[in-house]
Design an enzyme around this catalytic site. Structure first.
Site, PDB file in Angstrom:
ATOM      1  N   SER A  16       0.851  -1.196   0.000  1.00  0.00           N
ATOM      2  CA  SER A  16       0.000   0.000   0.000  1.00  0.00           C
ATOM      3  C   SER A  16       0.877   1.233   0.000  1.00  0.00           C
ATOM      4  O   SER A  16       2.027   1.203   0.486  1.00  0.00           O
ATOM      5  CB  SER A  16      -0.890   0.004   1.245  1.00  0.00           C
ATOM      6  OG  SER A  16      -1.531   1.259   1.403  1.00  0.00           O
ATOM      7  N   TYR A  26      -2.848  -1.085  10.044  1.00  0.00           N
ATOM      8  CA  TYR A  26      -2.760  -1.464   8.632  1.00  0.00           C
ATOM      9  C   TYR A  26      -1.356  -1.223   8.096  1.00  0.00           C
ATOM     10  O   TYR A  26      -0.761  -2.079   7.430  1.00  0.00           O
ATOM     11  CB  TYR A  26      -3.793  -0.664   7.837  1.00  0.00           C
ATOM     12  CG  TYR A  26      -3.841  -0.986   6.373  1.00  0.00           C
ATOM     13  CD1 TYR A  26      -4.321  -2.213   5.930  1.00  0.00           C
ATOM     14  CD2 TYR A  26      -3.414  -0.071   5.418  1.00  0.00           C
ATOM     15  CE1 TYR A  26      -4.358  -2.516   4.573  1.00  0.00           C
ATOM     16  CE2 TYR A  26      -3.456  -0.360   4.064  1.00  0.00           C
ATOM     17  CZ  TYR A  26      -3.936  -1.590   3.650  1.00  0.00           C
ATOM     18  OH  TYR A  26      -3.963  -1.887   2.315  1.00  0.00           O
TER      19      TYR A  26
END
Length: 249
Positions: free
Chosen positions: A127, A140
Site C-alpha cells: 500500500s 494497517y
C-alpha cells in the site's frame, strides 16, 4: 502459456489484475476466500479456486488445483482504519493474520516449485501507506511495512535461484470493496474514542479532498509491469497519488 495465481481476486485490484493478465493471453488462477459465480468471465484460461490465506488447508488445495505456476500475486488483504487506542488487539491480530502471515504462508507454499525450476516471480501488494506518514492507519501500515521488509530480504534469498520478489504499492482507490469496508462496515466515529473524534474527522476530510487517487487499472498495469521487470527494482508505486508520495520521499 504462462500461469499467474492471484489471491483476493473476487473484487478490486485482484479482479482487475486477473482480467488484465487474461487479456494478455495468460492462464489465470483467480483465488477467492468464497468463490462466487459471475465475478469473472468464463474462459478455458481462467480458473477460480477457493483460497483463504489464513487457512493452510485451502492454500495446499489451491496449489494442487493450480498445478505449475509462474507468478504469484499476493493481493488478498483486509483494511483497518481507526485510532490505535480504540483498536482491540483481537482486530490487530486479525489484520496481521491476513495481510502479513497470509502473504508469508502463500509465498512459502510456492517457493519449492520456483526454486527447483529456477524461475518465478512473487509480487506482494502492499500500500502507499508505506510511503508516507498517514493518520488512522497504524495497524494497517504496520502489517504492510512488515511485508515490505519481508520482501526485501526474501528477494536476496531467492536471487541465486533465479526467482524474483517485488512489491507493488497501490495508492488510495475509493471505488473498491476494500475502501468501502475500511472502517469494518461501520461509521468511523464508532471506531474512534471520543477525545480523538475532532482530529479524526479533519484527517478523513483532508484525505477525501485530495486531488489524486488510484484506479484499479493502475494497479493491474503496474503488477503486469512488475512481473516483467528485469532491472532489479524492488518497489513499484501504483497510481498517481502513490507515485507522488514516492517522488516526495
Amino acid at each position: 502459456m504462462k500461469t499467474v495465481l492471484i489471491t483476493g481476486a473476487s473484487s478490486g485490484y485482484g479482479r482487475e489484475t486477473a482480467l488484465h493478465f487474461h487479456s494478455q493471453g495468460w492462464n489465470v488462477v483467480a483465488s477467492m476466500r468464497t468463490p462466487r459465480a459471475g465475478v469473472l468471465p468464463e474462459s478455458d484460461r481462467l480458473h477460480v479456486v477457493e483460497l483463504d490465506v489464513t487457512e493452510p488447508d485451502t492454500i495446499t488445495a489451491a496449489f494442487e488445483a493450480a498445478g505449475a505456476v509462474d507468478v504469484i500475486v499476493n493481493n488478498a488483504g483486509i483494511p483497518s482504519i481507526g485510532v490505535f487506542e480504540g483498536t482491540p488487539m483481537a482486530r490487530v491480530r486479525e489484520v496481521f493474520e491476513t495481510n502479513t502471515f497470509g502473504v508469508m504462508a502463500v509465498t512459502q507454499a510456492v517457493l519449492p516449485q520456483f526454486r527447483e525450476r529456477g524461475s518465478g516471480v512473487i509480487v506482494n501488494v502492499t500500500s502507499s501507506v508505506v510511503l508516507g506518514h498517514m493518520p488512522l492507519t497504524a495497524v494497517y501500515k504496520a502489517s504492510k511495512m512488515a511485508i515490505e521488509g519481508f520482501t526485501a530480504s526474501l528477494a536476496l534469498e531467492l536471487a541465486p535461484f533465479g526467482v524474483r520478489a517485488k512489491t507493488v504499492e497501490p495508492g488510495a482507490c475509493l471505488t473498491t470493496n476494500f475502501a468501502a469496508n475500511a472502517a469494518d462496515g461501520g461509521p468511523l466515529d464508532e471506531l474512534v474514542p471520543a477525545p480523538y473524534a475532532p482530529w479524526a474527522k479533519r484527517a478523513m476530510n483532508d484525505f477525501t479532498a485530495q486531488d489524486l487517487f488510484t484506479k484499479e487499472s493502475d494497479v493491474a498495469e503496474t503488477v503486469w509491469r512488475t512481473v516483467h521487470d528485469t532491472t532489479g527494482q524492488l518497489r513499484f508505486p501504483a497510481g498517481p497519488d502513490a507515485l507522488h508520495l514516492a517522488q516526495a520521499r
